[in-house]
Design a protein around this motif. Structure first.
Motif, PDB file in Angstrom:
ATOM      1  N   ILE A 219       1.040  -1.356   0.191  1.00 39.56           N
ATOM      2  CA  ILE A 219      -0.090   0.130  -0.212  1.00 39.56           C
ATOM      3  C   ILE A 219       0.832   1.383  -0.175  1.00 39.56           C
ATOM      4  O   ILE A 219       0.590   2.406  -0.697  1.00 39.56           O
ATOM      5  N   SER A 220       1.733   1.629   0.980  1.00 41.27           N
ATOM      6  CA  SER A 220       2.167   2.296   1.059  1.00 41.27           C
ATOM      7  C   SER A 220       3.544   2.539  -0.186  1.00 41.27           C
ATOM      8  O   SER A 220       3.560   3.911  -0.427  1.00 41.27           O
ATOM      9  N   LEU A 221       4.438   1.584  -0.627  1.00 41.91           N
ATOM     10  CA  LEU A 221       4.916   2.067  -1.871  1.00 41.91           C
ATOM     11  C   LEU A 221       3.572   2.664  -3.173  1.00 41.91           C
ATOM     12  O   LEU A 221       4.466   2.915  -4.096  1.00 41.91           O
ATOM     13  N   THR A 222       2.861   1.393  -3.188  1.00 45.97           N
ATOM     14  CA  THR A 222       2.065   2.225  -4.519  1.00 45.97           C
ATOM     15  C   THR A 222       1.202   4.043  -4.048  1.00 45.97           C
ATOM     16  O   THR A 222       1.628   4.810  -5.180  1.00 45.97           O
ATOM     17  N   ALA A 223       0.941   4.340  -3.167  1.00 46.94           N
ATOM     18  CA  ALA A 223       1.053   5.822  -2.700  1.00 46.94           C
ATOM     19  C   ALA A 223       1.609   6.931  -2.715  1.00 46.94           C
ATOM     20  O   ALA A 223       1.276   7.010  -3.462  1.00 46.94           O
ATOM     21  N   LEU A 224       3.187   6.170  -2.476  1.00 50.62           N
ATOM     22  CA  LEU A 224       4.454   6.753  -2.888  1.00 50.62           C
ATOM     23  C   LEU A 224       3.807   7.682  -4.127  1.00 50.62           C
ATOM     24  O   LEU A 224       4.538   8.643  -4.516  1.00 50.62           O
ATOM     25  N   ALA A 225       4.539   6.294  -5.119  1.00 47.84           N
ATOM     26  CA  ALA A 225       4.348   6.039  -6.602  1.00 47.84           C
ATOM     27  C   ALA A 225       2.731   6.906  -7.037  1.00 47.84           C
ATOM     28  O   ALA A 225       3.803   7.865  -7.811  1.00 47.84           O
ATOM     29  N   ALA A 226       1.774   6.623  -6.216  1.00 49.89           N
ATOM     30  CA  ALA A 226       0.663   8.022  -7.028  1.00 49.89           C
ATOM     31  C   ALA A 226       1.137   9.119  -6.975  1.00 49.89           C
ATOM     32  O   ALA A 226       0.796  10.287  -7.584  1.00 49.89           O
ATOM     33  N   ILE A 227       1.385  10.074  -5.418  1.00 57.74           N
ATOM     34  CA  ILE A 227       2.043  10.518  -5.099  1.00 57.74           C
ATOM     35  C   ILE A 227       3.254  11.436  -5.729  1.00 57.74           C
ATOM     36  O   ILE A 227       2.668  12.988  -7.073  1.00 57.74           O
ATOM     37  N   LEU A 228       4.095  10.545  -6.214  1.00 60.04           N
ATOM     38  CA  LEU A 228       4.857  11.659  -7.384  1.00 60.04           C
ATOM     39  C   LEU A 228       4.117  11.128  -8.678  1.00 60.04           C
ATOM     40  O   LEU A 228       5.238  12.444  -9.415  1.00 60.04           O
ATOM     41  N   LEU A 229       3.709  10.570  -8.983  1.00 57.39           N
ATOM     42  CA  LEU A 229       2.643  10.866 -10.179  1.00 57.39           C
ATOM     43  C   LEU A 229       2.020  11.702 -10.032  1.00 57.39           C
ATOM     44  O   LEU A 229       1.632  12.589 -11.516  1.00 57.39           O
TER      45      LEU A 229
END
Length: 478
Positions: A219-229
């Motif tokens: 969840i965390s890594l997905t959310a971090l990637a989404a925030i970067l995008l």
């Protein structure tokens, strides 16, 4: 009205809630003891939310002794002698010792000095936030923020960013988000041990550390990637100054090689993590049972050994120094009191769980497992940004247990996602310690920007929980 007056008004209200409920007659399925326990819970919850988490935790346990639920000796023993509380105490000591020895500097410096960052603004941004996340997993959110924010301040000064620039605002808030993700990933630190312990009390089953951590990390890594995008393609801050970044920029004052003390404490942390995760990997048997039975005791053993062993003529862990500088008493006390009060709240003798079932049955009856899960996680997301996360978790766990049985859903998966979500609290100043730190940075951040981007990033986290966390949790906890 002065803040001091407000403080005492909130104190009086919280205490009055506890006292008034002593004079309310039993109602519905709630027993006489249950009414008094409910008053203690609501009063403590109010004080946690509007006053403090330290003395209200002690006061709540003491007031519980006047309800007839249990003896003072028994309640104090369950609060301060709970194995989860003892484990948490020594885990905080271990992470404090790591911070004291400067190991965090090595971790943070490694991520920002990779050559792959040179001239690549978004690679650098991703690596920095990944470093924040990992350091928060290994230590705690607050020290992680205070390590990475100064790194950014120095960078901004060198390359020409100033207060109010969109990249500056987004990065400072994103650091807090990434630290919160790290906090939500580790089930043996912060509020999560208390919530996991309360789940065991309510359901009679445990949520294993490793499945939880794998789910939370995804969840965390997905959310971090989404925030970067989101930052790169939607918010589009000016990153032109970052193209001049070179790894050497951060190596003007290089760190010396890690010494024996730092290596020893790093090994101690690695040893602890392997020990607590191993039972989830090993097949059932004597070894797995031994590791599981000693999970709460292993940090006590590690600190004992680190106090025993002397390196450079001093103990690896100076007990007195570490406790005085790094012990987060508010966390220890709120976990201990929440376990005691939460156990009383959900005990059959109070009838409160039955009352919750009666009240909420019309709301959740007939819902599919998916709709129920989405509803609970959304409630967790909203409430955790208003109330203390322990309060929200304690409220949701019995609800999840009761209604997941009715609709045929797995309570462990829903509880896992809800516990993760209550750790992501950055919107309001009262939501969490990290949120208070964020709102306190008035030099670099505008309050309006904190609310705008904090809400946006919280929604991204919520979507990641449901889109990524739910399928994974259902696999692990089916």
């Amino acid at each position: 009205m002065k803040s001091g007056v407000k403080y005492y008004i909130h104190c009086i209200i919280g205490i009055l809630i506890m006292l008034v409920f002593r004079f309310i007659s039993p109602f519905g399925p709630v027993t006489e003891v249950g009414v008094k326990v409910l008053g203690v819970f609501l009063g403590t919850m109010y004080l946690w939310t509007f006053v403090d988490t330290l003395w209200p935790s002690l006061f709540g346990v003491l007031m519980l002794g006047f309800t007839g639920f249990g003896s003072f000796n028994g309640l104090l023993s369950s609060t301060f002698g709970n194995p989860i509380v003892i484990m948490l105490f020594f885990v905080i000591m271990l992470t404090g010792a790591i911070t004291e020895e400067g190991i965090c500097e090595y971790i943070s410096r490694w991520f920002i000095t990779r050559r792959i960052n040179n001239g690549r603004p978004w690679v650098f941004t991703a690596m920095l936030l990944l470093g924040v996340y990992l350091l928060s997993v290994l230590t705690a959110p607050s020290p992680t923020i205070f390590i990475f924010w100064p790194i950014l301040y120095s960078l901004f000064a060198v390359i020409g960013y100033k207060e109010g620039d969109r990249y500056v605002t987004l990065m400072l808030i994103s650091v807090v988000m990434a630290a919160s993700f790290g906090f939500a990933t580790t089930p043996f630190k912060g509020a999560l041990p208390g919530l996991l312990g309360n789940y065991v009390k309510v359901t009679g089953t445990a949520i294993e550390y490793l499945p939880y951590m794998v789910t939370a990390a995804a969840i965390s890594l997905t959310a971090l990637a989404a925030i970067l995008l989101l930052m790169r393609f939607v918010l589009k801050p000016d990153v032109t100054p970052l193209k001049q970044i070179d790894a050497g920029l951060f190596d003007k004052n290089p760190l010396p090689p890690m010494n024996l003390r730092q290596k020893s404490l790093s090994f101690a942390l690695l040893f602890f993590i392997i020990w607590v995760l191993a039972p989830s990997l090993l097949p059932e048997g004597a070894l797995q049972q031994l590791l599981k039975d000693t999970q709460n005791a292993i940090p006590v053993f590690i600190i004992t050994v680190c106090c025993l062993i002397h390196v450079d003529k001093k103990p690896l862990v100076n007990f007195k120094t570490i406790v005085s500088k790094y012990m987060i008493w508010s966390v220890v006390l709120i976990v201990g009191s929440a376990l005691t009060i939460g156990n009383a709240l959900t005990d059959e003798a109070t009838g409160i769980t039955v009352l919750l079932k009666q009240i909420l049955t019309p709301v959740f009856e007939g819902q599919s497992p998916l709709v129920f899960t989405i509803t609970i996680v959304v409630i967790a997301c909203v409430l955790t940004n208003i109330c203390n996360n322990m309060v929200v978790g304690m409220l949701l766990i019995p609800i999840i247990h009761v209604f997941s049985q009715q609709i045929g859903a797995g309570s462990a998966a829903i509880a896992c996602l809800s516990m993760y979500m209550v750790c992501i609290a950055v919107v309001t100043p009262a939501a969490s310690t990290t949120s208070a730190i964020l709102h306190g940075n008035t030099k670099w951040l505008k309050i309006g920007d904190i609310y705008k981007y904090g809400i946006l990033m919280s929604i991204i986290s919520l979507i990641a929980v449901l889109a990524v966390g739910l399928p994974i949790a259902n696999i692990f906890f089916s």
